[in-house]
Design an enzyme around this catalytic site. Sequence first.
Site, PDB file in Angstrom:
ATOM      1  N   LYS A  11       0.818  -1.218   0.000  1.00 15.23           N
ATOM      2  CA  LYS A  11       0.000   0.000   0.000  1.00 15.23           C
ATOM      3  C   LYS A  11       0.857   1.276   0.000  1.00 15.23           C
ATOM      4  O   LYS A  11       2.065   1.218   0.275  1.00 15.23           O
ATOM      5  CB  LYS A  11      -0.933  -0.037   1.219  1.00 15.23           C
ATOM      6  CG  LYS A  11      -1.947  -1.200   1.178  1.00 15.23           C
ATOM      7  CD  LYS A  11      -2.913  -1.143   2.356  1.00 15.23           C
ATOM      8  CE  LYS A  11      -3.925  -2.268   2.314  1.00 15.23           C
ATOM      9  NZ  LYS A  11      -4.918  -2.190   3.411  1.00 15.23           N
ATOM     10  N   TYR A  51     -12.342  -2.112  -3.698  1.00 12.55           N
ATOM     11  CA  TYR A  51     -12.858  -2.192  -2.323  1.00 12.55           C
ATOM     12  C   TYR A  51     -14.388  -2.050  -2.282  1.00 12.55           C
ATOM     13  O   TYR A  51     -14.927  -1.703  -1.228  1.00 12.55           O
ATOM     14  CB  TYR A  51     -12.198  -1.128  -1.455  1.00 12.55           C
ATOM     15  CG  TYR A  51     -10.808  -1.497  -0.981  1.00 12.55           C
ATOM     16  CD1 TYR A  51     -10.610  -2.597  -0.139  1.00 12.55           C
ATOM     17  CD2 TYR A  51      -9.689  -0.753  -1.346  1.00 12.55           C
ATOM     18  CE1 TYR A  51      -9.343  -2.942   0.314  1.00 12.55           C
ATOM     19  CE2 TYR A  51      -8.411  -1.092  -0.890  1.00 12.55           C
ATOM     20  CZ  TYR A  51      -8.252  -2.185  -0.063  1.00 12.55           C
ATOM     21  OH  TYR A  51      -6.999  -2.530   0.393  1.00 12.55           O
ATOM     22  N   ARG A  87      -2.170 -14.543   4.484  1.00 11.74           N
ATOM     23  CA  ARG A  87      -2.917 -13.836   5.545  1.00 11.74           C
ATOM     24  C   ARG A  87      -2.144 -13.952   6.869  1.00 11.74           C
ATOM     25  O   ARG A  87      -2.055 -12.990   7.642  1.00 11.74           O
ATOM     26  CB  ARG A  87      -4.327 -14.416   5.719  1.00 11.74           C
ATOM     27  CG  ARG A  87      -5.300 -14.187   4.577  1.00 11.74           C
ATOM     28  CD  ARG A  87      -5.739 -12.771   4.362  1.00 11.74           C
ATOM     29  NE  ARG A  87      -6.372 -12.141   5.494  1.00 11.74           N
ATOM     30  CZ  ARG A  87      -7.027 -10.961   5.422  1.00 11.74           C
ATOM     31  NH1 ARG A  87      -7.141 -10.325   4.258  1.00 11.74           N
ATOM     32  NH2 ARG A  87      -7.547 -10.416   6.485  1.00 11.74           N
ATOM     33  N   THR A  93      -5.361  -7.054  10.798  1.00 14.98           N
ATOM     34  CA  THR A  93      -5.622  -5.789  10.093  1.00 14.98           C
ATOM     35  C   THR A  93      -4.998  -4.600  10.824  1.00 14.98           C
ATOM     36  O   THR A  93      -4.405  -3.720  10.201  1.00 14.98           O
ATOM     37  CB  THR A  93      -7.149  -5.576   9.967  1.00 14.98           C
ATOM     38  OG1 THR A  93      -7.723  -6.729   9.339  1.00 14.98           O
ATOM     39  CG2 THR A  93      -7.468  -4.349   9.144  1.00 14.98           C
ATOM     40  N   ASN A 114      -1.921   0.087   6.854  1.00 11.93           N
ATOM     41  CA  ASN A 114      -1.364  -1.167   7.387  1.00 11.93           C
ATOM     42  C   ASN A 114      -0.480  -1.905   6.392  1.00 11.93           C
ATOM     43  O   ASN A 114      -0.338  -3.125   6.455  1.00 11.93           O
ATOM     44  CB  ASN A 114      -2.495  -2.049   7.913  1.00 11.93           C
ATOM     45  CG  ASN A 114      -3.558  -2.305   6.861  1.00 11.93           C
ATOM     46  OD1 ASN A 114      -3.386  -1.944   5.704  1.00 11.93           O
ATOM     47  ND2 ASN A 114      -4.644  -2.949   7.259  1.00 11.93           N
ATOM     48  N   HIS A 117      -2.143  -5.397   1.514  1.00 11.76           N
ATOM     49  CA  HIS A 117      -3.441  -6.056   1.309  1.00 11.76           C
ATOM     50  C   HIS A 117      -3.189  -7.518   0.973  1.00 11.76           C
ATOM     51  O   HIS A 117      -2.202  -7.836   0.309  1.00 11.76           O
ATOM     52  CB  HIS A 117      -4.209  -5.419   0.143  1.00 11.76           C
ATOM     53  CG  HIS A 117      -5.358  -6.275  -0.328  1.00 11.76           C
ATOM     54  ND1 HIS A 117      -6.588  -6.245   0.283  1.00 11.76           N
ATOM     55  CD2 HIS A 117      -5.431  -7.238  -1.307  1.00 11.76           C
ATOM     56  CE1 HIS A 117      -7.381  -7.142  -0.305  1.00 11.76           C
ATOM     57  NE2 HIS A 117      -6.695  -7.750  -1.271  1.00 11.76           N
ATOM     58  N   GLU A 128      -9.441 -10.927  -7.681  1.00 10.33           N
ATOM     59  CA  GLU A 128      -8.533  -9.789  -7.458  1.00 10.33           C
ATOM     60  C   GLU A 128      -7.329  -9.853  -8.397  1.00 10.33           C
ATOM     61  O   GLU A 128      -6.845  -8.822  -8.871  1.00 10.33           O
ATOM     62  CB  GLU A 128      -8.075  -9.775  -5.990  1.00 10.33           C
ATOM     63  CG  GLU A 128      -9.217  -9.420  -5.037  1.00 10.33           C
ATOM     64  CD  GLU A 128      -8.782  -9.365  -3.581  1.00 10.33           C
ATOM     65  OE1 GLU A 128      -7.604  -9.633  -3.277  1.00 10.33           O
ATOM     66  OE2 GLU A 128      -9.643  -9.048  -2.737  1.00 10.33           O
TER      67      GLU A 128
HETATM   68  P1  ADP Z   1      -8.015  -6.793   5.754  1.00 13.48           P
HETATM   69  O1  ADP Z   1      -7.197  -5.854   4.895  1.00 13.48           O
HETATM   70  O2  ADP Z   1      -7.212  -7.314   6.926  1.00 13.48           O
HETATM   71  O3  ADP Z   1      -8.671  -7.887   4.961  1.00 13.48           O
HETATM   72  P2  ADP Z   1     -10.604  -5.471   5.878  1.00 13.48           P
HETATM   73  O4  ADP Z   1     -10.943  -6.230   4.630  1.00 13.48           O
HETATM   74  O5  ADP Z   1     -11.556  -5.551   7.037  1.00 13.48           O
HETATM   75  O6  ADP Z   1      -9.156  -5.904   6.430  1.00 13.48           O
HETATM   76  O7  ADP Z   1     -10.437  -3.929   5.540  1.00 13.48           O
HETATM   77  C1  ADP Z   1      -9.836  -3.519   4.325  1.00 13.48           C
HETATM   78  C2  ADP Z   1      -8.906  -2.360   4.600  1.00 13.48           C
HETATM   79  O8  ADP Z   1      -9.676  -1.243   5.051  1.00 13.48           O
HETATM   80  C3  ADP Z   1      -7.890  -2.577   5.730  1.00 13.48           C
HETATM   81  O9  ADP Z   1      -6.750  -3.323   5.333  1.00 13.48           O
HETATM   82  C4  ADP Z   1      -7.544  -1.157   6.115  1.00 13.48           C
HETATM   83  O10 ADP Z   1      -6.643  -0.546   5.192  1.00 13.48           O
HETATM   84  C5  ADP Z   1      -8.921  -0.482   5.987  1.00 13.48           C
HETATM   85  N1  ADP Z   1      -9.626  -0.480   7.281  1.00 13.48           N
HETATM   86  C6  ADP Z   1     -10.185  -1.532   7.904  1.00 13.48           C
HETATM   87  N2  ADP Z   1     -10.746  -1.175   9.067  1.00 13.48           N
HETATM   88  C7  ADP Z   1     -10.532   0.171   9.190  1.00 13.48           C
HETATM   89  C8  ADP Z   1     -10.865   1.142  10.173  1.00 13.48           C
HETATM   90  N3  ADP Z   1     -11.523   0.810  11.271  1.00 13.48           N
HETATM   91  N4  ADP Z   1     -10.478   2.429   9.952  1.00 13.48           N
HETATM   92  C9  ADP Z   1      -9.808   2.775   8.832  1.00 13.48           C
HETATM   93  N5  ADP Z   1      -9.464   1.904   7.858  1.00 13.48           N
HETATM   94  C10 ADP Z   1      -9.816   0.613   8.035  1.00 13.48           C
HETATM   95 MG    MG Z   2     -10.120  -7.758   3.492  1.00 13.67          MG
END
Ligand code: ADP
Ligand code: MG
Length: 143
Positions: A11, A51, A87, A93, A114, A117, A128
Site C-alpha cells: 500500500k 474495495y 494472511r 488488520t 497497514n 493487502h 482480485e
Molecule cells: P483486511 O485488509 O485485513 O482484509 P478489511 O478487509 O476488514 O481488512 O479492511 C480492508 C482495509 O480497510 C484494511 O486493510 C484497512 O486498510 C482499511 N480499514 C479496515 N478497518 C478500518 C478502520 N476501522 N479504519 C480505517 N481503515 C480501516
Molecule cells: Mg479484506
Amino acid sequence: MALERTLCIIKPDAVEKNTAGAVLAHLEEAGFKIVALRRTHLPKNVAEGFYAIHKARPFFGELVTFMTRSPVVVAVLEKEDAVAAYRATMGATDPAKAEAGTLRKKFGANVGENAVHGSDSLDNAKGEIAYFFPANEVAPTAG
Ligand code: ADP
Ligand code: MG
C-alpha cells in the site's frame, strides 16, 4: 495442500517509506514466489471498484483516499495454501494487534495504513488477480 495464488498490494504507506523491497524480500524468505509484479498509481475508480465490498463501511472514503494518494506495488504470490499462508504472514488488520514478525507489525502504521493487502479467500484471490493482471501476465510457468 494445493498450490495457490493470491493477490498482494503493497500500500501507499509502505511504498512511500521505501519499504516495498523489504516487503518483497520478507515474502520471498517466507517461501512465496512472486509470479507477477507491477507498480501503479491507482485511479479513484479502480480503488473504489477493488474495495466495493466495503462501500457501506464508515472508513470507505478514507480508504479510497489513502489507496490513491501515491503509488502501490501489486504482486501475485504463489505457494502451497498461499491464501491462508499470506494472511498469516501479513498479520491482523490492525498492526497494533498483529503478531511479532508479521508484515503489518513490521511495516504498518495503524488500522488504515497497514502496509499490505491480501486476498481473504481463494475465490476472491482469483477475482482480485484478474482485476489487476491480464491473463497472459499470470499464465502458469514451469519455473
Ligand atoms: P483486511 O485488509 O485485513 O482484509 P478489511 O478487509 O476488514 O481488512 O479492511 C480492508 C482495509 O480497510 C484494511 O486493510 C484497512 O486498510 C482499511 N480499514 C479496515 N478497518 C478500518 C478502520 N476501522 N479504519 C480505517 N481503515 C480501516
Ligand atoms: Mg479484506
